[in-house]
Design a protein around this motif. Structure first.
Motif, PDB file in Angstrom:
ATOM      1  N   LEU A   1       0.806  -1.209   0.000  1.00 54.39           N
ATOM      2  CA  LEU A   1       0.000   0.000   0.000  1.00 54.39           C
ATOM      3  C   LEU A   1       0.847   1.271   0.000  1.00 54.39           C
ATOM      4  N   PRO A   2       1.801   1.450   0.932  1.00 56.85           N
ATOM      5  CA  PRO A   2       2.603   2.681   0.896  1.00 56.85           C
ATOM      6  C   PRO A   2       3.489   2.769  -0.336  1.00 56.85           C
ATOM      7  N   ARG A   3       3.949   1.634  -0.858  1.00 55.53           N
ATOM      8  CA  ARG A   3       4.802   1.671  -2.052  1.00 55.53           C
ATOM      9  C   ARG A   3       4.031   2.183  -3.261  1.00 55.53           C
ATOM     10  N   MET A   4       2.803   1.702  -3.455  1.00 48.93           N
ATOM     11  CA  MET A   4       2.026   2.104  -4.615  1.00 48.93           C
ATOM     12  C   MET A   4       1.524   3.544  -4.495  1.00 48.93           C
ATOM     13  N   VAL A   5       1.202   3.970  -3.277  1.00 47.31           N
ATOM     14  CA  VAL A   5       0.860   5.382  -3.092  1.00 47.31           C
ATOM     15  C   VAL A   5       2.065   6.249  -3.437  1.00 47.31           C
ATOM     16  N   GLY A   6       3.267   5.797  -3.061  1.00 48.47           N
ATOM     17  CA  GLY A   6       4.481   6.536  -3.405  1.00 48.47           C
ATOM     18  C   GLY A   6       4.698   6.617  -4.899  1.00 48.47           C
ATOM     19  N   VAL A   7       4.415   5.523  -5.625  1.00 43.61           N
ATOM     20  CA  VAL A   7       4.557   5.546  -7.084  1.00 43.61           C
ATOM     21  C   VAL A   7       3.595   6.557  -7.693  1.00 43.61           C
ATOM     22  N   GLY A   8       2.359   6.585  -7.187  1.00 38.08           N
ATOM     23  CA  GLY A   8       1.399   7.550  -7.704  1.00 38.08           C
ATOM     24  C   GLY A   8       1.816   8.984  -7.430  1.00 38.08           C
ATOM     25  N   LEU A   9       2.260   9.258  -6.197  1.00 41.27           N
ATOM     26  CA  LEU A   9       2.656  10.622  -5.843  1.00 41.27           C
ATOM     27  C   LEU A   9       3.924  11.058  -6.551  1.00 41.27           C
ATOM     28  N   ALA A  10       4.733  10.115  -6.998  1.00 43.21           N
ATOM     29  CA  ALA A  10       5.949  10.479  -7.741  1.00 43.21           C
ATOM     30  C   ALA A  10       5.618  11.148  -9.067  1.00 43.21           C
TER      31      ALA A  10
ATOM     32  N   PRO B   1      11.404   9.727 -11.731  1.00 41.99           N
ATOM     33  CA  PRO B   1      12.132   8.488 -11.399  1.00 41.99           C
ATOM     34  C   PRO B   1      11.179   7.326 -11.166  1.00 41.99           C
ATOM     35  N   GLN B   2      11.665   6.137 -11.452  1.00 38.85           N
ATOM     36  CA  GLN B   2      10.898   4.919 -11.213  1.00 38.85           C
ATOM     37  C   GLN B   2      11.165   4.475  -9.772  1.00 38.85           C
ATOM     38  N   VAL B   3      10.277   4.877  -8.885  1.00 40.27           N
ATOM     39  CA  VAL B   3      10.557   4.736  -7.458  1.00 40.27           C
ATOM     40  C   VAL B   3      10.408   3.308  -6.944  1.00 40.27           C
ATOM     41  N   LEU B   4       9.906   2.384  -7.785  1.00 46.15           N
ATOM     42  CA  LEU B   4       9.848   0.996  -7.353  1.00 46.15           C
ATOM     43  C   LEU B   4      11.224   0.344  -7.358  1.00 46.15           C
ATOM     44  N   GLY B   5      12.166   0.955  -8.067  1.00 38.71           N
ATOM     45  CA  GLY B   5      13.520   0.428  -8.074  1.00 38.71           C
ATOM     46  C   GLY B   5      14.297   0.888  -6.845  1.00 38.71           C
TER      47      GLY B   5
ATOM     48  N   ASP C   1      17.459   2.110  -7.014  1.00 43.96           N
ATOM     49  CA  ASP C   1      18.420   3.158  -7.346  1.00 43.96           C
ATOM     50  C   ASP C   1      17.696   4.352  -7.949  1.00 43.96           C
ATOM     51  N   TRP C   2      17.217   5.252  -7.101  1.00 41.30           N
ATOM     52  CA  TRP C   2      16.572   6.456  -7.594  1.00 41.30           C
ATOM     53  C   TRP C   2      16.852   7.592  -6.624  1.00 41.30           C
ATOM     54  N   THR C   3      16.715   8.809  -7.124  1.00 44.86           N
ATOM     55  CA  THR C   3      16.998   9.995  -6.328  1.00 44.86           C
ATOM     56  C   THR C   3      15.834  10.967  -6.431  1.00 44.86           C
ATOM     57  N   ALA C   4      15.660  11.783  -5.410  1.00 40.49           N
ATOM     58  CA  ALA C   4      14.559  12.757  -5.377  1.00 40.49           C
ATOM     59  C   ALA C   4      14.903  14.038  -6.122  1.00 40.49           C
ATOM     60  N   THR C   5      16.126  14.162  -6.624  1.00 40.33           N
ATOM     61  CA  THR C   5      16.531  15.404  -7.290  1.00 40.33           C
ATOM     62  C   THR C   5      15.621  15.780  -8.456  1.00 40.33           C
ATOM     63  N   PRO C   6      15.289  14.840  -9.365  1.00 43.20           N
ATOM     64  CA  PRO C   6      14.379  15.227 -10.460  1.00 43.20           C
ATOM     65  C   PRO C   6      13.019  15.716  -9.970  1.00 43.20           C
ATOM     66  N   LEU C   7      12.513  15.124  -8.901  1.00 43.83           N
ATOM     67  CA  LEU C   7      11.216  15.558  -8.372  1.00 43.83           C
ATOM     68  C   LEU C   7      11.294  16.980  -7.829  1.00 43.83           C
ATOM     69  N   LEU C   8      12.383  17.283  -7.137  1.00 41.08           N
ATOM     70  CA  LEU C   8      12.549  18.642  -6.616  1.00 41.08           C
ATOM     71  C   LEU C   8      12.725  19.643  -7.744  1.00 41.08           C
ATOM     72  N   THR C   9      13.456  19.247  -8.788  1.00 39.98           N
ATOM     73  CA  THR C   9      13.661  20.135  -9.935  1.00 39.98           C
ATOM     74  C   THR C   9      12.352  20.420 -10.652  1.00 39.98           C
TER      75      THR C   9
END
Length: 528
Positions: A422-431, A490-494, A496-504
């Motif tokens: 549940l939290p993983r899929m909500v995170g994918v949606g919010l990404a 970013p594909q947050v299910l993997g 190796d990802w970073t939040a930098t693109p989301l902040l940008t």
């Protein structure tokens, strides 16, 4: 004077007003089936693989609920099923187009001005239907040409293209009918979208519960039953034609039995004291219906996508090429999660559509003449804009969270791990939210600087969809793909990802919105 006098001039006016938007949705929806066929040719070149897919995952109830049934294991049959959801989209776009050029014109007062000239009473409805019918026919022909170009049989391609076009014709006529029922465009859209939802529900119940007769009650159920590429049943095409004629025959008499600007259904009275509580209360009143509707729709879509995840993973077991592609989409070697990562990315594009729609509500209020009297009071421009901007930014968060929540529940139940998924899929949606915000910010920027070009934001969304769907197929350059903000999500299910693109992306979206806000503060109102 004939009741159709002036129809030709109104057709030219509609074509001029929609010279950007109309070609965009026609070309986009016509190109998508071609990409599906190309993908199937590349991913399932072996007949045994196609048979395994057609008899296994393609018959999974969740896949059938979303796309419809599959009839056969040929490339054409698989393409026809994969494009089944497009009939719903075509119907939605068609009914919205007709309502925009009928009821919206009346609500804005422009229809009354035109009616003072030499214009027949039926001309407005006839012009809107003719343009939308022609757009659907062109869409169908382009679809046929694209499918034939990929190597599919001409007869099956013609059956599929005509079925898709006639689905649009049916719901365009539904839009013309509902435009006569209420005095507001929002009410007409609500009824028409409700009819579309019932049609989808009937098709879903009939296909998943193996009650074929129920699917025959839905115009959306007729398209797959033409059985394109698998012994076409041409007589089914008569059904949408007959229904469209009957609906039009009902809509035209109703249009002359009501006063101009009024609807046949009596308007619902509002609260005696208004209860708006300032510009934010007014914005809530204007946006709440759409926000609730989009949330419900995203929730239902999430339930279907989550339920289909395991079937999508099994669909490509043993196909190394497909596994590699899906793993790149989802950012993980687990194919079910790769499927969810990719499909939720497409859901993010739809959420961007809500953000654009909410942002452009300001333009609609200005054009309708409601913004100027409001701003003549003590309400500051910034508070008025902020009230609508709140929904343009918070709306995508809400609908994507709902979609992620629904996916997490159904997928978690399937794998026996709801608390973990549940939290993983909500995170994918919010990404997907920052990329959606960029397009909403672009809409605010255009509205503030060049209000007449504000609808170009829809063109930007269409470009993002095209780049996402056709970029890999056409082998476009990376710099061109990078123009879409969704490329950088970013594909947050993997791992190796970073939040930098989301902040940008968030910074870009806020900059666009702030610039548009500043521009609105310094320009005259209204500006046409």
């Amino acid at each position: 004077m004939s009741t159709l006098t002036g129809t030709r001039h109104l057709v030219r006016l509609i074509l001029r007003r929609d010279r950007v938007l109309l070609p965009l949705w026609v070309l986009l929806l016509a190109l998508l089936p071609m990409t599906y066929a190309t993908s199937f040719f590349e991913l399932y070149p072996d007949a045994a693989q196609r048979t395994a897919y057609a008899t296994g995952p393609a018959t999974n109830p969740s896949i059938v609920a979303l796309l419809g049934p599959v009839y056969g294991d040929s490339i054409g049959a698989l393409t026809a099923q994969r494009g089944g959801f497009l009939t719903l989209i075509i119907g939605l776009v068609s009914l919205l187009t007709v309502i925009r050029h009928t009821r919206t014109e009346e609500e804005a007062g422009r229809r009354e001005l035109l009616g003072a000239t030499v214009l027949g009473r039926h001309a407005g409805l006839a012009a809107a239907l003719l343009v939308t019918y022609a757009a659907n026919l062109l869409l169908g022909l382009l679809t046929v040409a694209g499918l034939v170009a990929t190597g599919l049989p001409a007869a099956g391609s013609l059956a599929y293209g005509l079925a898709a076009a006639l689905a649009g014709v049916v719901f365009a006529t539904v839009g013309g009918l509902t435009a006569q029922l209420t005095e507001t465009a929002g009410g007409a859209r609500g009824i028409a979208v409700g009819v579309l939802g019932v049609a989808f529900a009937l098709r879903l119940v009939g296909d998943t519960a193996e009650r074929d007769w129920v699917s025959w009650l839905s115009p959306l159920g007729w398209a797959p039953r033409i059985r394109a590429y698998e012994g076409e049943r041409w007589w089914v095409l008569v059904l949408p034609v007959v229904l469209s004629v009957l609906l039009a025959a009902l809509a035209y008499p109703l249009s002359v039995r009501r006063d101009l600007g009024a609807g046949l259904l009596p308007p619902r009275l509002g609260p005696a004291d208004g209860g708006l509580a300032g510009p934010f209360g007014l914005a809530w009143r204007l946006h709440r219906g759409q926000l609730i509707g989009w949330s419900v729709g995203f929730g239902l879509l999430g339930l279907v996508l989550g339920g289909a995840a395991e079937a999508a993973g099994k669909a490509v077991e043993g196909n190394a090429q497909v596994e590699e592609i899906l793993a790149r989409l989802g950012g993980t070697s687990a194919l079910a999660e790769a499927y969810l990562g990719g499909t939720l990315g497409f859901v993010g594009l739809a959420a961007a559509g809500y953000g654009i729609q909410a942002a452009l509500r300001m333009r609609a209020e200005e054009v309708a003449g409601r913004a100027e009297p409001l701003l003549a009071t003590a309400v500051h421009r910034f508070r008025w804009l902020a009230s609508h901007l709140l929904f343009a930014l918070a709306g995508p968060v809400v609908v994507l969270a709902v979609a992620g929540l629904a996916v997490g529940v159904t997928y978690g139940l399937g794998v026996g791990d709801v608390p973990g998924q549940l939290p993983r899929m909500v995170g994918v949606g919010l990404a997907q939210v920052p990329a959606a915000w960029v397009l909403a910010g672009l809409a605010v920027l255009l509205y503030g600087l060049l209000p007449r070009l504000a609808p170009v934001a829809w063109g930007a969304l269409a470009a993002c969809v095209l780049l996402g769907q056709l970029g890999a197929v056409l082998e476009l350059s990376q710099w061109l793909l990078d123009l879409s903000p969704f490329t950088h999500t970013p594909q947050v299910l993997g791992d190796d990802w970073t939040a930098t693109p989301l902040l940008t992306l968030t910074a870009i979206a806020l900059t666009l919105a702030a610039t548009g806000t500043a521009a609105l503060h310094h320009r005259d109102l209204p500006t046409t």
